[in-house]
Design an enzyme around this catalytic site. Structure first.
Site, mmCIF file in Angstrom:
data_model
loop_
_atom_site.group_PDB
_atom_site.id
_atom_site.type_symbol
_atom_site.label_atom_id
_atom_site.label_comp_id
_atom_site.label_asym_id
_atom_site.label_seq_id
_atom_site.Cartn_x
_atom_site.Cartn_y
_atom_site.Cartn_z
ATOM 1 N N GLU A 201 32.331 42.139 54.306
ATOM 2 C CA GLU A 201 31.784 41.134 53.396
ATOM 3 C C GLU A 201 30.445 41.574 52.811
ATOM 4 O OE1 GLU A 201 32.222 37.356 55.431
ATOM 5 O OE2 GLU A 201 34.155 38.052 56.164
ATOM 6 N N HIS A 403 45.029 26.077 61.547
ATOM 7 C CA HIS A 403 43.862 26.971 61.544
ATOM 8 C C HIS A 403 43.525 27.390 62.961
ATOM 9 C CE1 HIS A 403 39.346 27.790 60.929
ATOM 10 N NE2 HIS A 403 40.022 28.799 60.418
ATOM 11 N N HIS A 473 41.642 35.699 58.167
ATOM 12 C CA HIS A 473 40.249 35.904 57.731
ATOM 13 C C HIS A 473 39.525 36.799 58.734
ATOM 14 C CE1 HIS A 473 39.521 33.031 54.264
ATOM 15 N NE2 HIS A 473 40.826 33.145 54.409
ATOM 16 N N GLU A 474 38.463 37.455 58.265
ATOM 17 C CA GLU A 474 37.787 38.503 59.056
ATOM 18 C C GLU A 474 38.839 39.451 59.629
ATOM 19 O OE1 GLU A 474 37.168 35.094 60.078
ATOM 20 O OE2 GLU A 474 35.871 35.033 58.331
ATOM 21 N N GLU A 498 33.465 31.422 49.172
ATOM 22 C CA GLU A 498 32.583 30.691 50.090
ATOM 23 C C GLU A 498 31.134 31.171 50.001
ATOM 24 O OE1 GLU A 498 34.705 31.576 53.728
ATOM 25 O OE2 GLU A 498 33.380 33.249 54.184
HETATM 26 C C1 NOJ Z 1 35.110 32.140 57.854
HETATM 27 C C2 NOJ Z 1 36.290 31.988 56.966
HETATM 28 O O1 NOJ Z 1 36.278 32.947 55.944
HETATM 29 C C3 NOJ Z 1 36.274 30.603 56.393
HETATM 30 O O2 NOJ Z 1 37.319 30.459 55.453
HETATM 31 C C4 NOJ Z 1 36.374 29.617 57.502
HETATM 32 O O3 NOJ Z 1 36.253 28.323 56.967
HETATM 33 C C5 NOJ Z 1 35.276 29.812 58.535
HETATM 34 N N1 NOJ Z 1 35.223 31.175 58.928
HETATM 35 C C6 NOJ Z 1 35.469 28.967 59.769
HETATM 36 O O4 NOJ Z 1 36.585 29.418 60.469
#
Ligand code: NOJ
Ligand code: CA
Length: 705
Positions: A201, A403, A473-474, A498
């Protein structure tokens, strides 16, 4: 595998054979050479040169042995792209495998097949290449063996190492992969740094190769003689990610992300490495439509792919990022039954696939980002009524998207994942977004090393068994495994929207998204989360805003491909917004993709045809500069009339001072039409083009620029 001779293969033999083997040879004569080589004692063969062309003959790859050491080089249209570059390995408890070789055998073949993606940016992909396999054997007593395989496509090259099962090389700990990319000059490069706490990132830097340190791939470059190059890898399944380190003299070297004990890769023969890939293009748009990375992955292993569903999704998500809601419990808890119902209604009304719900499970009321075993993946908060919501969503034909934020605590997640996926199945959740927030996984390991690659593979396989689609993600960077496991839908792995919500540096500058299509996006789909309509949120985050015009938000649905495409803003922010119609209309699955304009870091225009339909969509974006571009609609069916629904920056629009000013209008177009794309600073344009009804063909005014 061979499909006869589609191309010419050029072979020159070992030193004493050079005279006999210069010139162009047919496929069968290469095979003949292989037989001859196979029949020889290997001891004498420490010098060799074998060449193979791309099917269109524009690219030639040469494999060489120089005094027993392996090298390769690459040319395109007669121009040197990669100078002779080293290959091989260094191990912890064994002698290096990088010299002292002879060619034991070599084989060339051609392959040509068209396969269908269950979902994707295009429906059909032609996988056409020429392959050269070179089997090497040490001339010393150990006689260890290693095969290098090159696949040459019209748009680039992939090569990998195969280490066969053998007595003198069993369990290996790779300390270094010696692969180099010796470039021909200090090319311009677009890169993000490797070995940093924020994973992938980072904003891209454009610099000369000479100023680069160790960077992630895809690494994109532009050469002085006008070529565009991208170094990446394909089929990373049980190995460390490759970063590349600048060694001076324009030489980049493979730098495998190590385990915390310093070992780069732990493996046992037989094994193969990921493919090292080099895309070569004459213009930047060709980088985007080269599917070599997918082609180098194994075909789909899922017997039934009918349950995979690309689509758009809303989410209890942006509200947390701008501070309206919280993940954890309390007054502002986002994932309440009532709020989730509101989002489900919104998704149902607009035909969206699903609703992401973050902050639904126990764990968020701690300093969760510090890791530790805080998250529980089967226990919802009391105010999140999973039974009721699951029935409500099913009745409305909307999926709840689960999630799993793991906070990079891998053991904690792995110990619960079977139960977690069963929980999902029980409540009809078949899309799960996972997340690995943290600077290291399991406290000590990089997000990109073999440890994490193995974990991700495990989760993808388990998800597939449970018929669950993933949005990671990550993540570990994409290397095309969605071909093999198409339930691996999309991922993050870059700075997404974000950052505009909360980043202390003010978010993503306008040129970030004009670099992404030529860098990050070459690896695969990105859950960028477009569609923000309220670009300012002064009351919540006075120091942040979204750094685009409204029209640019629409164009993102074309420019940044994801099979799960978020409609990221709060539902209330789409009320009474005429531009929202574009988001409702735009698909997330495509049959064709064309790049109409492209300049890395400046602008890009992409046209896509909806999957199995006749509608086309065009999206164009620019950086901070205004642009006058054109979109030739010559991809439309000739002689047919279409209606173009145009969402354009108004003439006085500007991302900074006047971001909402937009012109929406319809016009009659056909395959001769050239649409003017007048992009505001930080702006964009989005167009839907659909077949005109008979009435419209008479009524709607023809397009005039
Ligand atoms: C980072 C993620 O990229 C994001 O989409 C998520 O809301 C937050 N972590 C919390 O899990
Ligand atoms: Ca620029």
């Amino acid at each position: 595998m061979s499909r006869g001779l589609a191309s010419k293969l050029m072979v020159s033999g070992t030193r004493h054979r050079v005279a006999a083997f210069t010139g162009l040879f047919t496929f069968s004569s290469l095979l003949l050479l292989s037989v001859l080589l196979a029949g020889q004692a290997v001891a004498a063969e420490s010098e060799a040169r074998l060449e193979i062309f791309s099917p269109d003959e524009s690219i030639v790859v040469a494999f060489m042995l120089k005094q027993g050491a392996p090298f390769y080089e690459i040319k395109r249209s007669g121009v040197e792209i990669i100078r002779p570059s080293r290959m091989g390995f260094q191990f912890k408890n064994a002698a290096p495998l990088d010299g002292d070789f002879a060619v034991a055998d070599s084989r060339a073949s051609s392959f040509d097949e068209t396969w269908v993606q269950p979902w994707g940016e295009v429906k059909e992909i032609r996988n056409r290449y020429n392959e050269l396999r070179v089997e090497l054997e040490e001339t010393s007593a150990a006689r260890r063996r290693m095969t290098v395989v090159f696949r040459v496509y019209d748009c680039g090259v992939g090569f990998r190492y195969e280490l066969p099962r053998q007595e003198n090389l069993k369990d290996v700990e790779i300390m270094d992969e010696k692969t180099e990319f010796a470039l021909t000059g200090p090319h311009d490069a677009w890169w993000i740094p490797a070995y940093r706490d924020n994973r992938y990132e980072y904003l891209y830097t454009k610099s000369s190769l000479a100023e680069m340190d160790t960077v992630h791939t895809p690494l994109t470059m532009q050469t002085a003689d006008g070529f565009f190059l991208s170094i990446h890898e394909a089929a990373l399944t049980d190995y460390a990610s490759m970063t590349v380190a600048s060694k001076g003299d324009n030489v980049l070297k493979c730098d495998l992300v190590p385990w915390s004990d310093g070992v780069r890769v732990k493996a046992s023969t037989p094994f193969v490495t990921p493919w090292r890939t080099l895309q070569i293009a004459e213009n930047p748009g060709e980088l985007i439509t080269c599917y070599l990375i997918l082609n180098l992955n194994e075909p789909c292993v899922l017997e039934d792919v009918s349950w995979l569903r690309p689509g758009k999704y809303a989410g209890i998500w942006w509200g947390m990022h701008i501070g309206k809601y919280t993940w954890g419990s309390g007054d502002r808890h986002g994932a309440t039954t009532a709020n989730v119902k509101k989002y489900i209604d919104f998704a149902a009304e607009n035909g969206f696939l699903g609703v992401l719900v973050e902050g639904w499970n126990l764990g968020w009321d701690s300093e969760w980002w510090l890791g530790g075993s805080v998250f529980d993946f089967t226990t919802p908060y009391d105010d999140f009524g999973i039974e009721e919501l699951s029935r409500y969503a099913a009745a409305k034909g909307v999926k709840i998207i689960g999630h799993h934020e793991t906070s990079a605590a891998i053991e904690n997640y792995e110990s619960q994942v079977d139960a977690a996926f069963s929980f999902c199945r029980r409540y009809g959740i078949d899309v799960v977004k996972t997340g690995y927030v943290g600077t290291r996984v399991s406290e000590t390991e990089w997000h990109h090393g073999q440890y994490m690659v193995r974990h991700c593979r495990k989760i993808v396989e388990k998800a597939a068994k449970n018929r669950i689609m993933l949005d990671v993600h990550e993540p570990v960077k994409d290397t095309g495994i969605r071909r093999t496991y198409p339930n691996m839908m999309t991922r993050e792995g870059a700075r997404g929207m974000e950052y505009d919500a909360w980043s202390v540096d003010g978010g993503n500058p306008p040129d970030h998204s004009t670099i992404l299509p030529f860098t990050r996006m070459l690896s695969g789909p990105f859950d960028f989360t477009p569609g923000i309509f309220d670009l300012h949120f002064e009351e919540l985050r006075p120091d942040n805003r979204v750094n685009t015009t409204l029209a640019k938000q629409l164009a993102y649905y074309l420019v940044i491909y994801s099979p799960l495409q978020m409609v990221a803003d709060l539902p209330e922010n789409y009320e009474n917004q005429p531009a929202f119609k574009f988001i409702v209309d735009v698909p997330a699955d495509w049959s064709e993709t064309r790049v109409l304009n492209a300049q890395i870091g400046d602008y890009v225009t992409i046209a896509r045809r909806e999957r199995d339909g006749q509608d086309w969509y065009v999206g164009s974006i620019t950086d901070e500069q205004p642009r006058q571009l054109e979109a030739h609609l010559d991809f439309l069916q000739a002689g047919k009339k279409y209606v173009a629904e145009i969402y354009a920056d108004a003439t006085d629009a500007d991302w900074n001072s006047n971001p909402y000013a937009m012109n929406i209008h319809s016009a009659l177009v056909d395959s001769d039409t050239v649409i003017r794309l007048a992009l505001a600073p930080g702006g964009g344009q989005a167009v839907r083009i659909r077949p005109a009804s008979e009435a419209e063909a008479g009524d709607v005014a023809p397009y005039s620029p």
